[in-house]
Design an enzyme around this catalytic site. Sequence first.
Site, mmCIF file in Angstrom:
data_model
loop_
_atom_site.group_PDB
_atom_site.id
_atom_site.type_symbol
_atom_site.label_atom_id
_atom_site.label_comp_id
_atom_site.label_asym_id
_atom_site.label_seq_id
_atom_site.Cartn_x
_atom_site.Cartn_y
_atom_site.Cartn_z
ATOM 1 N N ASN A 1 10.192 -1.026 -1.306
ATOM 2 C CA ASN A 1 10.218 0.395 -1.612
ATOM 3 C C ASN A 1 11.210 0.725 -2.722
ATOM 4 O OD1 ASN A 1 12.751 0.257 -0.413
ATOM 5 N ND2 ASN A 1 12.037 1.027 1.561
ATOM 6 N N GLY B 1 3.877 4.353 10.872
ATOM 7 C CA GLY B 1 3.059 4.938 11.922
ATOM 8 C C GLY B 1 3.875 5.795 12.852
ATOM 9 N N ARG C 1 12.830 10.193 -9.876
ATOM 10 C CA ARG C 1 12.940 8.740 -10.046
ATOM 11 C C ARG C 1 13.772 8.362 -11.273
ATOM 12 N NH1 ARG C 1 11.550 9.465 -5.667
ATOM 13 N NH2 ARG C 1 9.661 8.689 -4.620
ATOM 14 N N CYS D 1 0.179 3.390 -1.202
ATOM 15 C CA CYS D 1 1.416 2.961 -0.553
ATOM 16 C C CYS D 1 1.741 4.025 0.494
ATOM 17 C CB CYS D 1 2.534 2.756 -1.554
ATOM 18 S SG CYS D 1 2.797 4.123 -2.701
#
EC number: 3.1.3.95
Length: 833
Positions: A354, A330, A486, A440
Site C-alpha cells: 500500500n 473485509g 499523494r 485495489c
Amino acid sequence: MTALRPLSGRSRSLRCSSEKMEGTGSWDVLEWTKLDSASWSGSYSNLDCLLESERIIFEACGVILINTDEAGTLLLSNFRILFLSEGTRKLIPLGTIPFVAIEKFNKLALKVQSNKYHNNENAPTRLLQVTGKDMRIVVYGFRPGTKQRRSVVDALLRCNKPERVWDLYAFTCGPSKFGNTNPKERLLNEYFRLLGKSSQRASMTMIKDGTFTLSNDLWRITNLNSNYDLCQSYPFALMVPKSISDEELIQTSTFRARCRLPVISWCHPGSGAVIARSSQPLVGLMMNMRSTSDEKLVTSFCTQLAGQKEARRKLYIVDARPRKNALANGAKGGGSESSSNYLQSEIVFLGIDNIHAMRESFSRLRDYLDMHGTTSSDGTSSFLRHGGWTWGGGNLSSMSASVSLLGDSGWLSHIQSILAGVAWIAARVAMESASVLVHCSDGWDRTTQLVSLACLLLDPYYRTFSGFQAIVEKDWLAFGHPFSDRVGMPNVSESGNFELPIQSSSARSFPSSPVRQSPGSAAAQSSSSSYGLNNYSPIFLQWLDCVSQLMRMYPSAFEYSPTFLVDFTDCLLSGRFGNFLCNSEKERQQCGISETCGCLWAYLADLRSSSGTSHVHCNPFYDPSRYDGPLLPPAAALAPTLWPQFHLRWACPVEPNATETEDHCRAMTAKYSEMKKEKEEAERKVDELSSAVESLSEELLNERAISHAARDSAKRATKERAVISRAVQSLGCKVKFTKNGDCTVEVEDGPRKCSHSIPQKPSEDNTTEVSESISSVTEQNVCEALCPLSTREGMCRRPDAGCAQIGSQFLGLKTNFEAFDNLCVYDSYFTAE
C-alpha cells in the site's frame, strides 16, 4: 544584525571584502566580521532566472550550501528558494527548490566533533535541512550570532501555508502564454479514438448539450456522471458496455467503495478485449454480500470472441493487493470478489504493498543516496568527497555493506512487483484476448499504476508525446488519483482555502549521518511538512520510474526520452502549473484550474517546438515501425535498476550526465536533419534549373523554326528577283534593287530616261514578294508612267504628237506583265541561272 529582511524596491546583494573568497566557494575562508550590510548593493529584480510574475521577497547573505561547501546568497521568492553562487552569481540548481517540492524542513543544531573545521570558531553551526520530494536533501549553513535561520524558517512557514488558494504561484502567474484547453475535450477525443470514432472532435458545445454519448457495437459513452452525482472522483464521461443501462450503473455504484463502479479504461480495436477499473467490492467480513447488477456489469466485459460463435472471452479480476490485505479490508466492509459469482472469471492477487509502504521505501532510498552520494548533506561522508580513494571513510567491506542498504530500502522490489503484474495483464489481453478488471482498495493508486502501464505496453499510441499526455490525463487526472494528497500539494477545503498539515520527521532505519541526528548533534529543533501522515505517497513518481524501466528495456519504442520524464516530473512537483492541483476532476473544475492557471503540456510542447526532433525530450533512437504492436517483456527482463536521470542527479550529478552515446546520436540526428534540409533545397534548385533549361530549349527550337522559315523565304525571294529581273531586262528595262529592298525600273528612250520606284510590300510573314510590287506597277497607266514626253507634273510636252506607236508598245509590255503575274514562281517555268 538580521540579514534576512523584506525587500522593497531594490534588493541587496552580497559583497565580501575578502578577495580570497572569490572562486573558493568554501565557508571556512570567509571573513565573517568584515561583511558589512551597508556596503551591499545591486538588485535581484532583474535576475535572468526569475520566472514570469516571480518576485524576490527575502534574502539571506553569506549562506553556505553544506552539500558542496559553496558560499552564496539565499533568496526567497513567491515561488521557490534560490541559491546564488557568491563567486559567479549564477543559480545553483542543487540549492534551488520550489516551495511545493519541499517535503519538510528542519532546524538542526549541529556540533561538529572532528573534521577539518573543528578549530574554526566561525563554523556554521546553525543549519537548515530541506528535504525535497525529488530525491534531494539540502542543508544550508548560517553565520553564527545572527538570526538568519530563524527569519528564513518564518518566511518558509508563511510561503508554504498560504491563507488563500489564490496566493499559490500557479494562480499568481496565470495562464500566460501557456494557456490550457479544456481537459474534458481531450478526454472525449481519447474516448472517440478508442471507440473508432476519431473523425469526431469534441467541443464545449457538445459537452454542455450532453451530445457526446457516441457508441460502437460493444461500448458506449454515458453522461450519467456529468454532474458528478454518480461518483465524485470519476470523470464526467464514462465508457461502459452498450448492453448495460444507466439504471443498472446506478445500482452497481452502491456496491463498490466510494461508488467507483467498474468502467472501461481501454479497449482493443480488433479483438474486443478491454481493460476495466474499479474499487473493491463491498462484500463484507463474511464475503457473502452480492450485487446482481455488479455481476451483470462485470460479466458484460466477457463479450463474444471475434470469429468464434458462442465462445465468450475469459475475464481476469486482478486485485493489486496482497491476499491478506484484501481479507483484512473485509472487516471494514470491503474485500474481494468470488470467482463463483462472476461468469468465466479468475481472481488474481498481485501482492503490491500500500501507499504507506511505498512512502517509507522512498524515504529510505533517498536517505541512502544522500548518505553515499558525492554531494551528501552532511558534507563529510560522501564517496571521494575530498579526493580520497576510500568509500565513505571505510574500506571494501563497508562499501559492500552500504550497497546492501539499497536492497533494504525495498524500492526496486516494489518496482519489480508492479512491472511483473503489468506484464502479466498485458500478456493476457494480447495473447488470450481476455478482458481484465483491475482494482485495489479505492481504485485510484495501485489500480491506476497497473491500468496505465498495461495500456502503455499494449497501445503504441501511448508511447508518443500526445499519447503520454492522453494516458496521464485519462487514467490519472480524470479518474481521480488524489494528487494533492499523494504528491503533497495543498488540499481544497470547504471554504476554498488550502490546508497544509504539519508533520514531524518520520523514523528511518538507515544509519544516520552527522546531520541526521548523529551522536554528536542535537535533536531537530522544529519540523514542517507539506503532507499529511496518512496521505502522502510517491505513487505517481513510482509509476514514472516504471515507465523509465520500460524505456530502458525498449530504447527504440518510445518517442520521448528519459530527460522528458525528468522535466515533466519537475514541472509536476514545482506547482508552477495547475494541471495536477486538487484531487479530482470535479475539484479542478470548481477551482477553475484550466482557465486561471498555466498548462504544463503547453509549456513542454513549447520547449520542443524550438528544436524539433533534435530536442533533448525526443528519443533519437525512436523507431515506430519496429514497435508498432504490444510490448510483452519476459520475466527475465523485469530486473529494475535505479533511474539515474532522476535518482542520482542530486546525489551523484556526474553519473546521470554520462550519456555520450545518446548525445552523439542526437548530434548526428541534428546534423542529418540539416543535411537533409540542404539536400531538399539543392533538389529544389535543380528542379528550378531543369525547368528553366526546358523552357530555353523550347524557345531555341522555336527560334530555329523561325530561322529556317526566314531562310526559305529569303531563298524564294532571291529566285523571284533574279527571274523577274531577267524578264524585265528582256523588255529593254533596267531593274535596280536598293539596300533597303526598293526596286527601280528604268526605261531608256533615246536621250531621255523614265524611272519608277516600286516600294516593297511586306507580306503576313514579314517577307516581300517582288512579283506583287511589279504587279502593282503594271496596274497603273504604264504609258503615262514611262512616256519620255511626259513632265514631272504629269503633263505632255508634245500634246499634238501622236503616241499611238508608243502606246501600242507599252500596251504589249503591260500584257507581258499581266502574263508574268499569272505565272507561279514555284512552277518550273523559270530556271535559275
